[in-house]
Write a protein that holds these residues in place. Structure first.
Motif, PDB file in Angstrom:
ATOM      1  N   UNK A   1       2.510   4.987  -4.047  1.00  8.82           N
ATOM      2  CA  UNK A   1       2.063   4.536  -2.724  1.00  8.82           C
ATOM      3  C   UNK A   1       1.966   5.724  -1.766  1.00  8.82           C
TER       4      UNK A   1
ATOM      5  N   UNK B   1      -3.485  -4.089   1.408  1.00  4.31           N
ATOM      6  CA  UNK B   1      -2.027  -4.106   1.535  1.00  4.31           C
ATOM      7  C   UNK B   1      -1.580  -5.393   2.219  1.00  4.31           C
TER       8      UNK B   1
ATOM      9  N   UNK C   1       1.063  -7.816   0.709  1.00  2.00           N
ATOM     10  CA  UNK C   1       2.441  -7.658   1.139  1.00  2.00           C
ATOM     11  C   UNK C   1       2.639  -7.912   2.620  1.00  2.00           C
ATOM     12  N   UNK C   2       1.637  -8.410   3.302  1.00  2.00           N
ATOM     13  CA  UNK C   2       1.786  -8.652   4.729  1.00  2.00           C
ATOM     14  C   UNK C   2       1.716  -7.353   5.505  1.00  2.00           C
TER      15      UNK C   2
ATOM     16  N   UNK D   1       0.335 -14.847   3.397  1.00  2.00           N
ATOM     17  CA  UNK D   1      -0.703 -14.766   2.386  1.00  2.00           C
ATOM     18  C   UNK D   1      -0.659 -15.984   1.495  1.00  2.00           C
TER      19      UNK D   1
END
Lengths: 342, 492
Positions: free
Chosen positions: A217, A266, A270-271, A287
């Motif tokens: 990442x 993203x 993953x919020x 989500x």
């Protein structure tokens, strides 16, 4: 090596090259979609789908993950057949040997990619899915590179003696620009590989997976900055240097889109990122797993990434062509190579 | 088999490479360049295939890992750890083949659907749901340490304590199936926990069964470790009359009673008892549901005046010392009150880290002490033995303590945003306020158990709910009836 006096080669390779690239881009999309929807293991067998030989599997009456995965298989077969057609047309009507070989390399690539995808299914191995996801865009970039190589323009540019031709006087292609284009393509591809790791490593079950994901990442963010910088620089230079402006400008637009897609991806998974939460505060955002819109966005991020690589390759090839890469007579080749690689 | 295939593949690739090399004479620059690339493409393919095969060889079947915090803090020796793992495996199976003990009341069919690798069978039924949808966040052990966890806030839930936040039951009780189903369907808005409302009902049922399974397994692990710590361990061997057995030198012979309930009926009984103890709250969850009194539930058709009156009462309570909401949620409801507390998941890790740090300090002072005694020419055998033991413990604790992700405070919710993670229905908020939020500092102000008396009455809780629902629309500058105790701290 064709000289100016060689008869013009057949136009068919160019047409097939376009057809192949146009089939491969949706194939890359669809492959990403398979991953986004988690459909990779819709069948446990390969070369057959649920025991039915692939071309005759009742695809249109299948649903859900089976429809998605089998569609990818069929599209892959189509790409394979188009590659065969391309190679055949090259051997029938293309005088340049290296272009014919390029075609053969593509054929080897498409077969390898198919086998890799098949092995990913048969062995149900995440790592293979990851590699398959990295080599797919590589093939796409290579297929896209076939388009300028087989084009009329490529041959038209092969007349360096004709100093009065517009491309020779106005083009500002330099070895430096070529170097930049190659660097951009390499960086963009590296970014794609790291992106594939970001995407697949969460589903690996090994002890090292969290570490790999975390490093990937950070690396992905770092490379995003580097790729953006290089793409914009390349677009800037190409635009003002009047070298293949269209692909260069497309690159600049795509990189903007790609950054947006990256952030959205993203969020879709993953919020809000942790640091952003501090600015936006509490949100009711949530989500929905298996949501079509999010699958499309996530997939688009990967597909646009491949498009960026492919365009960078095309720019590199055309710049290379314009600085007279294939004309060893005009300057000692070692000097030029040194200039490119230095 | 696979190796032989790899060998053949490599041979083919090598041949192809040679072929290309052989046809590589009298070429021009681009020719050579293209050949070079085509050669590299072959090599690249070969490298890819090799890496892939290596990867296949190395990926072992996933398995459950013991909870290092539990094992290390209970000082479970490696032998006992292996035995605890064996017992757990016998009771619960593996991630690929979970086993639903008949006593546990878990549904084997649902577990099988949820477990294992993700694929879909010929009927199109999705299998391996947990690994498809959850494992990247919640981890294969259900420990909330999936690969993505580090970047998420809040961290994904560690199921192994069996504590869940958003439920309709009393604070210490387990969630009901319906509660877990609601969380899966709605997700937890404002966190990364997604909604799974697009999954079929049977898929959601399978997943919630698997969550319970991981939860029960985790609780069982903790209890077994405690049992081993309390009851088993290396001890002096005794003969039939209870006298210590001595070896030739007259020292007592030590023995390690194995932990093996399969052959030791006494231990078998104990394990069964522990399982019953773990299972009981799960089975009783449906008796622990909070049911607001029928007559207390506010009507849907209240007039604005009635609502306003209820909100005003709720406001009084919210800033009053009886309900004490403002101490955490702040004088303006922004969640800026007491922010330095932890939830139980962080507390466990924090306690572990603190104890480790303490041990380290104590080791340093012991070393100094031994040096001092040595200078004075005194005996240090005993001290050195203790130091060695402590150092060994520290060596076990430190890697575990370092493996934690940064420990975060439990931040009270900003109630002015109108975001409710546990659901926005009035009943959801009633349950949150009445029972509090299990595992977090947020206390309940309603009854603590069926039939008990709460701090606030039913009606008062509904007033508070009305006020909470009204908070996002209230100007933040409204004067507060009571100044919070820590207003000076907040101002700074």
């Amino acid at each position: 090596m064709p000289s100016a006096s060689t008869p013009l080669p057949s136009r068919w390779p160019h047409r097939w090259a376009w057809a192949l690239a146009c089939a491969t881009f949706p194939l890359v999309w669809w492959g990403g979609f398979v991953t986004a929807t988690g459909s990779g293991m819709a069948f446990k067998d390969w070369l057959t789908s649920d025991g039915v030989f692939m071309p005759i599997y009742p695809w249109l009456s299948s649903t859900g993950d089976k429809f998605i995965e089998h569609g990818h298989r069929l599209l892959g077969m189509l790409a394979g057949m188009l590659t065969i057609a391309l190679v055949v047309s090259l051997y029938l009507g293309e005088p340049r040997r290296w272009v014919r070989r390029y075609g053969v390399a593509l054929l080897i690539g498409v077969i390898a990619q198919g086998v890799l995808g098949g092995m990913r299914v048969v062995l149900d191995e995440r790592l293979l899915a990851l590699i398959h996801g990295c080599t797919g865009p590589l093939f796409f970039a290579a297929a896209a590179g076939m388009i300028p190589v087989t084009s009329r323009r490529w041959l038209a540019e092969s007349t360096p003696a004709d100093e009065s031709s517009p491309s020779a006087t106005t083009s500002m292609a330099t070895p430096k620009l070529l170097r930049l284009a190659i660097l951009t393509a390499v960086l963009a591809y590296l970014q794609l590989v790291v992106g594939a790791v970001v995407r697949h490593s969460p589903l690996m079950l090994t002890e090292g997976a969290p570490r790999i994901f975390q490093i990937a990442v950070y690396f992905h963010l770092l490379l995003a900055a580097a790729v953006t910088f290089h793409v914009l620089l390349l677009a800037h230079k190409c635009f003002w240097g009047r070298v293949c402006r269209t692909p260069a400008l497309s690159l600049a637009l795509l990189i903007g889109l790609q950054l947006l897609l990256g952030v959205s991806t993203w969020m879709m998974k993953y919020g809000f990122p942790q640091w952003a939460a501090r600015f936006v505060g509490e949100t009711g955002h949530f989500n929905r797993a298996d949501d079509l819109a999010s699958a499309v966005i996530v997939t688009a991020h990967g597909a646009v990434g491949s498009l960026i690589v492919a365009l960078a390759v095309v720019v590199a090839l055309r710049v290379g062509r314009q600085i007279g890469f294939p004309h060893p007579a005009s300057r000692p080749s070692s000097v030029r190579i040194a200039g490119v690689l230095a | 088999m696979r190796r032989r295939a790899a060998g053949r593949l490599i041979a083919v690739v090598a041949e192809a490479t040679q072929y290309i090399q052989r046809h590589q004479n009298n070429s021009t620059i681009p020719d050579r360049a293209m050949k070079l690339t085509s050669r590299y493409s072959v090599l690249f393919t070969a490298a890819t295939a090799l890496v892939a095969l290596v990867g296949c060889e190395q990926a072992p079947a996933p398995r459950f890992h013991l909870n290092p915090v539990v094992m290390v803090s209970n000082e479970i020796s490696p032998e006992y750890q292996q035995e605890v793992a064996n017992v757990l495996a016998a009771m619960f199976g593996t991630p690929d083949a979970p086993y639903a003990l008949p006593e546990s009341g878990l549904n084997q069919q649902r577990l099988t659907l949820a477990a294992g690798a993700a694929w879909s069978d010929k009927q199109g039924v999705d299998r391996g749901l947990y690994r498809k949808h959850c494992v990247h966040c919640h981890g294969i052990n259900g420990d909330g340490r999936g690969p993505t966890a580090r970047f998420l806030n809040p961290y994904p839930r560690d199921y192994r304590q069996g504590v869940f936040k958003f439920k309709t039951t009393f604070n210490p009780a387990k969630p009901t199936d319906a509660d877990l189903r609601r969380v899966l369907n709605n997700g937890v808005p404002g966190t990364s926990m997604p909604s799974f409302s697009l999954l079929t009902e049977s898929e959601v049922d399978a997943l919630l069964e698997y969550v319970k399974y991981l939860s029960i397994r985790g609780e069982m692990e903790t209890k077994l470790a405690q049992y081993v710590y309390d009851e088993l361990g290396e001890a002096e061997k005794e003969d039939e009359n209870g006298n210590p057995v001595l070896d030739e030198d007259g020292n007592p012979v030590m023995e390690r009673p194995p932990f093996d309930p399969a052959t030791n009926p006494e231990q078998g009984e104990v394990v069964k008892e522990i399982l019953t103890e773990v299972m009981a709250p799960w089975q009783e969850a449906s008796d622990q549901v909070i049911v607001p009194a029928e007559d207390g539930i506010p009507e849907d058709n209240r007039t604005p005046e009635e609502i306003g009156e209820s909100v005003a009462k709720g406001r009084e309570l919210f800033y009053g010392t009886k309900a004490n909401c403002f101490t955490c949620h702040g004088p303006t409801g922004l969640g800026d009150g007491q922010q330095n507390d932890y939830d139980i998941w962080s507390k466990e890790q924090k306690a572990f880290q603190d104890a480790t740090a303490q041990l380290q300090e104590s080791i340093v002072s012991q070393q100094k002490e031994i040096a001092r005694l040595g200078r004075e020419g005194k005996e240090t055998d005993e001290e050195e033995a203790k130091l060695a033991a402590d150092e060994a413990t520290l060596a076990l604790r430190q890697p575990v303590a370092h493996s934690f992700y940064p420990i975060r405070n439990a931040i009270p919710r900003n109630l002015r945003k109108g975001v409710y993670r546990g659901g926005r229905r009035r009943l959801d908020l009633y349950c949150r306020v009445s029972a509090g939020i299990a595992g977090t500092p947020m206390p309940g102000v309603g009854a603590a158990a069926p039939g008990a008396q709460g701090t606030l009455s039913d009606e008062e809780i509904w007033n508070v709910v009305d006020y909470v629902l009204n908070l996002p629309y209230e100007p933040a500058s409204n004067p507060q009836p009571a100044l919070p105790w820590n207003s000076d701290q907040i101002a700074n």
